[in-house]
Design an enzyme around this catalytic site. Structure first.
Site, PDB file in Angstrom:
ATOM      1  N   ASP A 177      27.369  39.979  21.098  1.00 37.76           N
ATOM      2  CA  ASP A 177      28.748  39.477  21.244  1.00 37.76           C
ATOM      3  C   ASP A 177      29.770  40.583  21.013  1.00 37.76           C
ATOM      4  O   ASP A 177      30.801  40.646  21.670  1.00 37.76           O
ATOM      5  CB  ASP A 177      29.031  38.352  20.239  1.00 37.76           C
ATOM      6  CG  ASP A 177      28.218  37.101  20.540  1.00 37.76           C
ATOM      7  OD1 ASP A 177      27.439  37.118  21.510  1.00 37.76           O
ATOM      8  OD2 ASP A 177      28.356  36.107  19.794  1.00 37.76           O
ATOM      9  N   ASP A 363      34.814  39.662  46.225  1.00 39.06           N
ATOM     10  CA  ASP A 363      36.133  39.287  45.737  1.00 39.06           C
ATOM     11  C   ASP A 363      37.216  39.894  46.641  1.00 39.06           C
ATOM     12  O   ASP A 363      37.004  40.935  47.259  1.00 39.06           O
ATOM     13  CB  ASP A 363      36.258  39.849  44.313  1.00 39.06           C
ATOM     14  CG  ASP A 363      37.499  39.360  43.607  1.00 39.06           C
ATOM     15  OD1 ASP A 363      37.674  38.139  43.526  1.00 39.06           O
ATOM     16  OD2 ASP A 363      38.284  40.202  43.132  1.00 39.06           O
ATOM     17  N   GLU A 392      35.753  36.247  50.033  1.00 38.71           N
ATOM     18  CA  GLU A 392      36.864  35.407  49.600  1.00 38.71           C
ATOM     19  C   GLU A 392      38.133  35.777  50.363  1.00 38.71           C
ATOM     20  O   GLU A 392      38.672  36.859  50.175  1.00 38.71           O
ATOM     21  CB  GLU A 392      37.109  35.604  48.099  1.00 38.71           C
ATOM     22  CG  GLU A 392      38.295  34.816  47.579  1.00 38.71           C
ATOM     23  CD  GLU A 392      38.852  35.349  46.249  1.00 38.71           C
ATOM     24  OE1 GLU A 392      39.317  34.535  45.450  1.00 38.71           O
ATOM     25  OE2 GLU A 392      38.821  36.573  46.025  1.00 38.71           O
TER      26      GLU A 392
HETATM   27 CA    CA Z   1      26.116  36.938  23.365  1.00 38.55          CA
END
Ligand code: CA
Length: 649
Positions: A177, A363, A392
């Site tokens: 994280d 994109d 897109e």
């Molecule tokens: Ca994670």
């Protein structure tokens, strides 16, 4: 020998300006002979040279290649402090160094390498010399290609695509994280912050995705985004060859692809050839002055995409659209620069081959240089003829969208090789249809008319159809939390021509009611993806009855669609809406499916006489959603705000 090389460069520089092409050719042939003989000398000598390795090379991109690819003429970007002071030498029978190009910035060298047609896998040693001393070495691997990798089948209309925003789906690895070298810290309290979702979280839940009936996963971008804020969305690439470490590693991305494949699920990678992130190393220290458009300073794109097709467009308007930056943190790559163009094409091929991808989503398609997009799509489809790419182009007009589709014959001669486009016109008109007033010109007439423009597309069956995505209000919010209208939408997109795509969480009625267009809110954490969630969509714990019901509804309809070729490839016949009842048929060989929508607040009796041209004397149909046989010979009862799928027997 270095002196000889320097002389050669002077020689080239002096005569490059000569206009007589025959003399030029002769000079280049002569130089070629000298260079070859120098390299041959080095081949003999290299083992006897003094070696003082000093880690000059920081990057070589692409880092490796494969034998047996059609793309055999590569351009390696080598980056390192004053790397252009050194002379690269390749000693291999499988590849040769055709030429070395120096650019303005001494930290770059571009190596033009040709891999022989019958090359064998090899770890090719590239030696960098400084006055006959080897100062660095790079092992450039020519890898064996996986059997039949050129034949990989791209996503197509037999598939249903599940769009996932990886940071917001499941946190499968809390260890990644917070990654120390990266600028942004995780912050789940900020809906534009990093929440910790990752590739492991998706791998852990492939059973759930398979069970729902999805056969393709499209991930919002997963390449490194070392940006100071909003790096969760992934649209600001800072390393084209590295998965963002907060999502995992390159190896884990490949693992996701292979494990998905085992379940019959294809993986689609989101790539952004238009721009990079402003923290990208090659933006901070660019090789040359025209690597980036408006390199000297930020200029925002005008967003006037019309300039691409407009026969009256001025040059300044075209330039302000195509060369402006998407936003200040997304510098616009100059794809007219041949080195940039080559870099991006090789990068895409590298990921397809490395991760065994089944598709790419592009994109901001019309913001790139359109000639480059033509080269880029051609290169990909030439290498992988059965592959698919979806672009897109957020326009409400099929005229604009169809311009980009492969095989389109355009007014300006523009040739595209892009197989699939996102069908925004249908998304817009069907969403409006569901929530419109009951007035003339409103309601179902809108998607009816949109489909009537399908003649513009070379291949309407190859359009990507969707009720929403990561950039727009959640579908449940679009229909004002009306479950009946919502289900009508799911039936529509599951039975309409094209390739359906649903955004994660649609299956459990995730909404963005609080602030419909807020990107952070639209991309809310998926329930069950974090241990502190009160509900869990994977196990069903804590889901409301409505949410559970919707999840089952998805599962049923997508699994019904899965092997139903009449829905994948069947001919489409639509009947003009009357009294806000709209229907279409899908027909393939002796199979016929009739899909009917009633938008009224009351139940209606539909006389079937008007549909005789198709149902003829057929009397019975199977009602797929209610699992019962019904009579279609005189009339059908339509419940208020409902959809029916009838397999005609
Ligand atoms: Ca994670």
């Amino acid at each position: 020998m270095v002196e000889i090389m320097k002389l050669e460069v002077k020689f080239i520089n002096k005569y490059l300006k000569m206009k007589n092409s025959i003399i030029r050719k002769l000079i280049f042939t002569l130089i070629g002979l000298i260079v070859t003989s120098c390299n041959n000398d080095k081949e003999l000598e290299i083992e006897n040279l003094e070696v003082k390795l000093s880690n000059k090379i920081e990057r070589v991109e692409p880092p490796n290649w494969w034998v047996g690819m059609k793309t055999r003429d590569l351009q390696l970007l080598v980056y390192g402090k004053n790397i252009s002071d050194y002379v690269p030498v390749i000693n291999s029978s499988n590849a040769k160094l055709v030429s070395t190009e120096k650019v303005k910035n001494k930290n770059y060298l571009f190596l033009n390498i040709s891999i022989s047609k019958n090359a064998e896998p090899e770890n090719i040693e590239i030696n960098f010399l400084n006055d006959n001393i080897v100062v660095d070495r790079y092992k450039f691997s020519l890898l064996e290609r996986k059997e039949n990798s050129s034949k990989v089948e791209g996503f197509n209309n037999s598939d249903v695509m599940y769009l996932i925003t990886p940071d917001r789906y499941v946190n499968g690895d809390p260890e990644n994280d917070d990654v120390e070298y990266m600028y942004e810290r995780p912050n789940r309290d900020n809906n534009r912050g990093l929440h910790g979702g990752d590739l492991q979280g998706i791998i852990n839940n492939l059973d759930y995705i398979e069970d729902l009936g999805f056969t393709t996963i499209w991930l919002n971008p997963v390449l490194e985004n070392n940006m100071k804020k909003s790096s969760y969305h992934g649209y600001s690439t800072t390393d084209y060859y590295k998965i963002d470490p907060r999502f995992g590693t390159n190896e884990l991305f490949k693992e996701l692809s292979l494990k998905s494949k085992e379940k019959g699920i294809k993986l689609v990678m989101d790539l952004i050839p238009n721009h990079c992130g402003s923290e990208h190393w090659f933006f901070i220290d660019p090789p040359m002055d025209d690597w980036i458009n408006n390199q000297s300073g930020f200029k925002q794109t005008s967003h006037n995409r019309e300039t691409v097709q407009d026969i009256y467009a001025s040059e300044i308007d075209k330039k302000e659209h195509a060369d402006g930056w998407f936003v200040e943190t997304m510098p616009d790559l100059n794809q007219k620069n041949k080195k940039m163009s080559k870099y991006l094409i090789q990068n895409t091929l590298w990921w397809i081959e490395y991760a065994e991808l089944s598709g790419i989503r592009v994109d901001t398609y019309p913001y790139s240089d359109k000639d480059f997009m033509s080269d880029w799509t051609f290169s990909v489809m030439n290498e992988y003829p059965n592959f698919n790419i979806v672009g897109e182009e957020w326009s409400d007009s099929p005229i604009v969208i169809s311009y980009w589709q492969k095989d389109m014959i355009n007014h300006d001669g523009y040739v595209s090789y892009l197989p699939t486009l996102m069908d925004f016109p249908l998304q817009i008109s069907f969403a409006e249809a569901l929530t419109d007033d009951f007035d003339w010109g409103k309601g179902f007439i809108k998607p009816y008319k949109t489909l009537a423009s399908d003649f513009l597309y070379p291949n309407p069956n190859n359009l990507l159809i969707f009720p929403d995505n990561h950039d727009m209000a959640r579908f449940y919010t679009q229909v004002n939390n009306d479950l009946d209208l919502f289900k009508m939408g799911i039936v529509y997109y599951s039975t309409m021509r094209g390739i359906p795509q649903f955004y994660y969480g649609t299956e459990i009625l995730m909404n963005s009611d609080e602030n419909p267009g807020d990107h952070g809110l639209i991309r809310t954490e998926f329930p069950g993806g974090w241990p502190d969630h009160s509900k869990n969509a994977f196990t069903g714990d804590g889901l409301s009855f409505k949410e559970q019901q919707t999840q089952s509804f998805f599962k049923e309809i997508l699994n019904w669609r899965k092997d139903n070729e009449v829905i994948h490839n069947g001919k489409l016949i639509q009947f003009a809406p009357k009294d806000e009842i709209y229907s279409f048929f899908r027909i393939l060989d002796d199979k016929m499916v009739w899909v009917i929508f009633n938008r009224n607040d009351s139940s209606k009796k539909l006389n079937t006489a008007r549909f005789k041209e198709l149902i003829a004397d057929k009397k019975i149909g199977y009602d797929v959603l209610n699992k019962k046989r019904i009579s279609i010979s005189n009339h059908i009862i339509l419940e208020k705000k409902s959809a029916l799928i009838i397999e005609i027997e």
